[in-house]
Motif scaffolding. Structure first.
Motif, PDB file in Angstrom:
ATOM      1  N   VAL A  20      31.070  45.962  36.993  1.00  0.00           N
ATOM      2  CA  VAL A  20      32.345  45.323  36.720  1.00  0.00           C
ATOM      3  C   VAL A  20      32.120  43.826  36.562  1.00  0.00           C
ATOM      4  CG1 VAL A  20      34.689  44.919  37.553  1.00  0.00           C
ATOM      5  CG2 VAL A  20      33.538  47.076  38.083  1.00  0.00           C
ATOM      6  N   SER A  21      32.685  43.253  35.503  1.00  0.00           N
ATOM      7  CA  SER A  21      32.527  41.819  35.253  1.00  0.00           C
ATOM      8  C   SER A  21      33.469  41.019  36.138  1.00  0.00           C
ATOM      9  CB  SER A  21      32.846  41.516  33.789  1.00  0.00           C
ATOM     10  OG  SER A  21      34.256  41.575  33.579  1.00  0.00           O
ATOM     11  N   LEU A  22      33.281  39.713  36.119  1.00  0.00           N
ATOM     12  CA  LEU A  22      34.275  38.829  36.711  1.00  0.00           C
ATOM     13  C   LEU A  22      35.524  38.864  35.832  1.00  0.00           C
ATOM     14  CD1 LEU A  22      31.930  35.845  37.592  1.00  0.00           C
ATOM     15  CD2 LEU A  22      32.915  37.505  39.184  1.00  0.00           C
ATOM     16  N   PRO A  23      36.705  38.596  36.400  1.00  0.00           N
ATOM     17  CA  PRO A  23      37.933  38.712  35.599  1.00  0.00           C
ATOM     18  C   PRO A  23      38.111  37.579  34.591  1.00  0.00           C
ATOM     19  CG  PRO A  23      38.445  38.011  37.844  1.00  0.00           C
ATOM     20  CD  PRO A  23      36.987  38.320  37.827  1.00  0.00           C
TER      21      PRO A  23
END
Lengths: 165, 120
Positions: free
Chosen positions: A114-117
């Motif tokens: 999951v990436s940073l937002p």
């Protein structure tokens, strides 16, 4: 089980379960203002997303009205909605996407990242698009009479490789 | 005790701090770090007794911070508060020496359950 084998309704139910936990913990701990299903998404004023890569590729998107974003920031920070700043709102919306995205990851096949937002405030006459992905499910809701939508978008190339069932 | 709260979201650092208070740990000192690198440095400068860290952050991830600390011989008590929860991540955390793994969204009751044996 790959996500392609999951029925759309199961994914929406998954989003519904995740959001109910988020609302119970941070946005509506007393159970007074739950999310209410809406017929369709309103035009969002703000969008936050995280990207998921790995075995499943796509995005988890939180899109909402300015009012919903402000209400969320006020609830997260336990302060009056008139007192929250633009930075508060952006931070909260990004964190919402992060929490929902992180929990969506647990619905997906193993080995996903999951990436940073990212938080986007679209111009009034524009829309936000993910041209490499297609929306595969959406939980469209209202909260405190403001629109908020949570959706999953899957990479088109991945969907082309593994046909949906 | 001094607790280092690490998260790249300022709002989430506030929520963790508020939840610590709601869970009955408001008498402890809280210091903050906004990414993994800051956390690593703050462990050296602030010498906290416990680190409560996010996992996915800029500069260094939470697991990188923990591994770096252990590689340097630092045995500080360390645990994760993160929105991501897979068995692989939990195993990695445990192998690296993490004491706990709290999943967002969390409650004050969860903090009490997990942190009471550590902070009391």
């Amino acid at each position: 089980m790959s996500v392609e084998t999951l029925e759309r309704v199961e994914m929406v139910n998954g989003l519904r379960e995740i959001t109910s936990q988020v609302w119970a913990s941070y946005l509506d701990p007393e159970g007074l203002n739950p999310l209410i299903d809406a017929d369709g998404p309103g035009r969002p004023d703000m969008v936050a997303s995280v990207s998921i890569s790995g075995v499943w590729q796509g995005h988890v998107v939180v899109a909402c009205s300015q009012g919903a974003a402000r209400n969320a920031a006020a609830a997260f920070l336990a302060m009056d909605s008139a007192e929250v700043t633009a930075d508060d709102i952006a931070d909260v919306l990004g964190e919402l996407a992060n929490i929902v995205g992180g929990n969506v990851k647990s619905m997906l096949p193993a080995v996903c990242f999951v990436s940073l937002p990212t938080v986007i405030i679209p111009a009034a006459d524009s829309t936000t698009r993910w041209p490499g992905a297609v929306q595969i499910c959406e939980l469209a809701s209202t909260w405190l009479d403001e629109s908020i939508s949570i959706s999953m978008w899957q990479s088109k190339s991945e969907r082309d490789e593994v046909p949906s069932t | 005790m001094k607790i280092l709260v690490v998260d790249d979201s300022r709002v989430m650092r506030q929520i963790v701090t508020r939840t610590l208070r709601q869970a009955g740990f408001g008498h402890h000192d809280v210091v903050e770090a906004a990414d993994g690198r800051q956390a690593y440095d703050a462990v050296q400068s602030e010498k906290p007794d416990l680190v409560i860290s996010d996992w996915n952050m800029p500069e260094m991830t939470g697991i990188d911070v923990l591994r770096s600390l252990r590689n340097s011989g630092n045995e500080i008590r360390f645990g994760f508060v993160t929105s991501e929860c897979t068995s692989e991540m939990q195993q990695a955390a445990e192998s690296a020496g993490a004491l706990f793994f709290i999943v967002k969204p969390f409650t004050a009751e969860r903090f009490t359950e997990v942190l009471s044996p550590i902070l009391e």
